[in-house]
Design a protein around this motif. Structure first.
Motif, PDB file in Angstrom:
ATOM      1  N   ASP A 310       1.894   0.370  -7.650  1.00 40.67           N
ATOM      2  CA  ASP A 310       2.824   0.715  -8.763  1.00 40.67           C
ATOM      3  C   ASP A 310       3.577   1.816  -8.583  1.00 40.67           C
ATOM      4  OD1 ASP A 310       3.384   1.060 -11.199  1.00 40.67           O
ATOM      5  OD2 ASP A 310       1.434   1.027 -12.172  1.00 40.67           O
ATOM      6  N   PRO A 311       4.753   1.631  -8.403  1.00 43.93           N
ATOM      7  CA  PRO A 311       5.537   2.791  -8.224  1.00 43.93           C
ATOM      8  C   PRO A 311       5.476   3.982  -9.261  1.00 43.93           C
ATOM      9  CG  PRO A 311       6.824   0.653  -7.829  1.00 43.93           C
ATOM     10  CD  PRO A 311       5.530   0.594  -8.511  1.00 43.93           C
ATOM     11  N   GLY A 312       5.413   3.442 -10.525  1.00 43.04           N
ATOM     12  CA  GLY A 312       5.428   4.228 -11.858  1.00 43.04           C
ATOM     13  C   GLY A 312       4.131   5.161 -11.743  1.00 43.04           C
ATOM     14  N   ALA A 313       3.214   4.586 -11.246  1.00 44.52           N
ATOM     15  CA  ALA A 313       1.825   5.310 -11.175  1.00 44.52           C
ATOM     16  C   ALA A 313       1.620   6.259  -9.745  1.00 44.52           C
ATOM     17  CB  ALA A 313       0.575   4.611 -11.578  1.00 44.52           C
ATOM     18  N   ALA A 314       2.219   5.540  -8.807  1.00 44.85           N
ATOM     19  CA  ALA A 314       1.858   6.187  -7.493  1.00 44.85           C
ATOM     20  C   ALA A 314       3.124   7.162  -7.384  1.00 44.85           C
ATOM     21  CB  ALA A 314       2.051   5.119  -6.564  1.00 44.85           C
ATOM     22  N   GLY A 315       4.334   6.994  -7.852  1.00 44.85           N
ATOM     23  CA  GLY A 315       5.305   7.894  -7.689  1.00 44.85           C
ATOM     24  C   GLY A 315       6.127   7.726  -6.686  1.00 44.85           C
ATOM     25  N   LEU A 316       6.008   6.521  -6.043  1.00 42.39           N
ATOM     26  CA  LEU A 316       7.008   6.152  -4.900  1.00 42.39           C
ATOM     27  C   LEU A 316       6.456   4.466  -4.678  1.00 42.39           C
ATOM     28  CD1 LEU A 316       5.386   7.271  -1.498  1.00 42.39           C
ATOM     29  CD2 LEU A 316       4.064   6.200  -3.205  1.00 42.39           C
ATOM     30  N   TRP A 319       7.781   0.662  -0.001  1.00 39.87           N
ATOM     31  CA  TRP A 319       8.571   0.667   1.298  1.00 39.87           C
ATOM     32  C   TRP A 319       8.747   2.250   1.759  1.00 39.87           C
ATOM     33  CZ3 TRP A 319      10.398  -1.993  -3.061  1.00 39.87           C
ATOM     34  CH2 TRP A 319      11.199  -1.387  -3.493  1.00 39.87           C
ATOM     35  N   GLU A 320       8.750   3.318   0.504  1.00 36.38           N
ATOM     36  CA  GLU A 320       8.740   4.691   0.783  1.00 36.38           C
ATOM     37  C   GLU A 320       7.494   4.958   1.284  1.00 36.38           C
ATOM     38  OE1 GLU A 320      11.734   6.329  -2.563  1.00 36.38           O
ATOM     39  OE2 GLU A 320       9.815   5.500  -3.349  1.00 36.38           O
ATOM     40  N   LEU A 321       6.326   4.380   1.013  1.00 33.62           N
ATOM     41  CA  LEU A 321       5.074   4.822   1.567  1.00 33.62           C
ATOM     42  C   LEU A 321       4.691   4.508   2.955  1.00 33.62           C
ATOM     43  CD1 LEU A 321       1.968   5.777   1.177  1.00 33.62           C
ATOM     44  CD2 LEU A 321       1.593   3.707  -0.001  1.00 33.62           C
ATOM     45  N   VAL A 359      -6.108   7.429   8.518  1.00 32.62           N
ATOM     46  CA  VAL A 359      -5.192   6.599   7.951  1.00 32.62           C
ATOM     47  C   VAL A 359      -5.603   6.605   6.193  1.00 32.62           C
ATOM     48  CG1 VAL A 359      -4.408   3.783   7.157  1.00 32.62           C
ATOM     49  CG2 VAL A 359      -4.849   4.784   9.711  1.00 32.62           C
ATOM     50  N   ALA A 360      -6.723   6.454   5.992  1.00 42.15           N
ATOM     51  CA  ALA A 360      -7.147   6.354   4.488  1.00 42.15           C
ATOM     52  C   ALA A 360      -6.456   7.986   3.954  1.00 42.15           C
ATOM     53  CB  ALA A 360      -8.717   6.302   4.343  1.00 42.15           C
ATOM     54  N   GLN A 361      -7.121   8.793   4.819  1.00 38.79           N
ATOM     55  CA  GLN A 361      -6.501  10.429   4.120  1.00 38.79           C
ATOM     56  C   GLN A 361      -5.169  10.486   4.018  1.00 38.79           C
ATOM     57  OE1 GLN A 361      -8.255  13.392   6.539  1.00 38.79           O
ATOM     58  NE2 GLN A 361      -7.430  14.964   5.201  1.00 38.79           N
ATOM     59  N   ALA A 362      -4.344  10.037   5.099  1.00 37.45           N
ATOM     60  CA  ALA A 362      -2.975   9.912   5.017  1.00 37.45           C
ATOM     61  C   ALA A 362      -2.411   9.407   3.940  1.00 37.45           C
ATOM     62  CB  ALA A 362      -2.419   9.631   6.358  1.00 37.45           C
ATOM     63  N   GLU A 365      -2.880  11.465   0.876  1.00 31.60           N
ATOM     64  CA  GLU A 365      -1.896  12.582   0.954  1.00 31.60           C
ATOM     65  C   GLU A 365      -0.460  12.107   0.654  1.00 31.60           C
ATOM     66  OE1 GLU A 365      -4.451  14.976   4.430  1.00 31.60           O
ATOM     67  OE2 GLU A 365      -2.449  14.367   4.608  1.00 31.60           O
ATOM     68  N   THR A 366      -0.130  11.131   1.127  1.00 30.53           N
ATOM     69  CA  THR A 366       1.295  10.809   1.017  1.00 30.53           C
ATOM     70  C   THR A 366       1.457  10.571  -0.495  1.00 30.53           C
ATOM     71  OG1 THR A 366       1.276  10.153   3.240  1.00 30.53           O
ATOM     72  CG2 THR A 366       3.082   9.328   1.667  1.00 30.53           C
TER      73      THR A 366
END
Ligand code: PLP
Length: 392
Positions: A310-316, A319-321, A359-362, A365-366
């Motif tokens: 959810d880009p609004g909540a995740a901030g990206l 495809w950016e992730l 992977v989970a941590q990255a 963090e991202t």
């Protein structure tokens, strides 16, 4: 393991995307590698090696015979070539130009996909003319029957998550209709686990990548009817020369098929499920990510984690992730075929438990970094498409 990459200044990639050839497909089994290394120092009649491969493929796939080529894409071109030339050496040498004879090859419109390159191109490379059957999401018996009545040298049938399965003609029905016209059926199964189904259904040839789930070297494995396979092998005197595979690759494919027969499928599945369970737990509380378990599209025994962003909540955006994960060092590859729908998948097939934890941590963090800096939701999907298209 990463020593060779470090020494050469190459960025390591943690593979959470499955068997993607663009990042090296799979981890080659060490037993397989040992056999390849051993034979590299010897001479052997390649025909003897291909005969051994034929017996191994026949046994593993329940087929009459088999052949190893450099890749599935090559195998597709060579199988089409075999359908166009039979065992006529003059025609084999004449390809891709064909002096007369049937050169039309049927392909359901929904199977007209791109696996990194277009399926129709692999068919056309052999000198064939592709005849599209039906429309994108509907192929009926009369579409195939009409093309068969007009004349077809072969039908290519693709089994893949890329194809449109809505409204498609099932393989066994394709085989039934084609056999009434003595028209061979070639099945592209490059990334499917079912090594016996297409041959049992009566396909003349079924194609598998040695470097995908089989964890062998880059190679294409063809299983099928003895007469047809012989005509595929004869293509090495023609266009097959440009898709030559060496002694190491042929023996590697043989060893990978043998390893597949011995493989502890249940234990490997259990380890993959442990990774999936860890991802589901670790990523559960990340704001802007909705998780679910996703069963494989074509029924391969793989369960992946679906991450809906959810880009609004995740901030990206999704495809950016994916892009930011790939820009890390080590890079992290996730499955992004459906990124435009804000969905990414994590595949447990090709990584260790420890790598899966990275992977989970990255991912966490991202997303945290994007939300904190507000630098996400900048790249639109149209922007991605324009960039990929090379245009302005
Ligand atoms: C991967 C793939 C191919 C190409 O396989 P290579 O062995 O890498 O040439 C062809 N068709 C399908 C459906 C695939 O998934």
């Amino acid at each position: 393991m990463t020593d060779v990459l470090k020494r050469r200044g190459l960025t390591p990639v943690i593979n959470a995307s499955g068997t993607m050839t663009s990042i090296g497909a799979s981890r080659v089994l060490s037993d397989v590698m040992a056999e390849m290394s051993a034979i590299s120092r010897h001479f052997v009649r390649i025909d003897d090696l291909q005969a051994l491969a034929s017996r191994t493929i026949a046994e593993t796939c329940g087929a009459e015979a088999g052949f190893v080529t450099s890749s599935s894409a090559a195998a597709l071109s060579l199988c089409v070539a075999a359908a166009l030339t039979g065992d006529d050496l003059a025609r084999i040498e004449a390809l891709p130009a064909l002096p007369g004879g049937e050169r039309r090859v049927g392909l359901q419109m929904g199977h007209t996909v791109n696996y990194g390159a277009p399926v129709p191109q692999a068919i056309a490379l052999a000198g064939a003319e592709v005849v599209p059957l039906g429309t994108a999401a509907l192929c009926e018996t009369y579409h195939l029957r009409a093309a068969l009545e007009e004349g077809l040298a072969a039908v290519v049938h693709v089994v893949s998550h890329h194809t449109v399965r809505e409204g498609e003609l099932p393989l066994d029905l394709v085989v039934e209709l084609c056999s009434a016209h003595d028209t061979p059926v070639i099945v592209d199964m490059a990334s499917e686990y079912d090594l016996r189904g297409p041959v049992a259904a009566g396909a003349d040839a079924a194609i598998y990548s040695g470097h995908k789930f089989l964890s062998g070297p880059t190679s294409g494995i063809v299983a099928g009817k003895a007469g047809f396979i012989r005509n595929v092998a004869l293509q090495t005197r023609g266009i097959g020369r440009i898709t030559k595979i060496g002694k190491e690759g042929i023996l590697g494919a043989i060893a990978a098929l043998e390893a597949w027969q011995r493989r502890d499928h249940a234990a490997i599945r259990a380890e993959e499920d442990r990774i999936v369970a860890m991802w589901m737990a670790e990523l559960d509380d990340i704001e802007g990510l909705a998780l679910s378990r996703h069963a494989d599209w074509t029924g391969n025994p793989i369960t992946r984690v679906e991450m809906r962003v959810d880009p609004g909540a995740a901030g990206l955006c999704a495809w950016e992730l994916a892009e930011r994960l790939m820009a890390r060092n080590p890079a992290i590859a996730v499955r992004d075929d459906l990124a435009e729908h804000q969905v990414l998948y994590l595949d447990p097939c090709n990584l260790t438990y420890d790598e899966a934890c990275v992977v989970a941590q990255a991912v966490g963090e991202t997303i945290d970094a994007a939300r904190a800096s507000g630098d996400g939701c900048r790249l639109s999907w149209n922007g991605v498409k324009r960039r990929r298209g090379g245009g302005a």
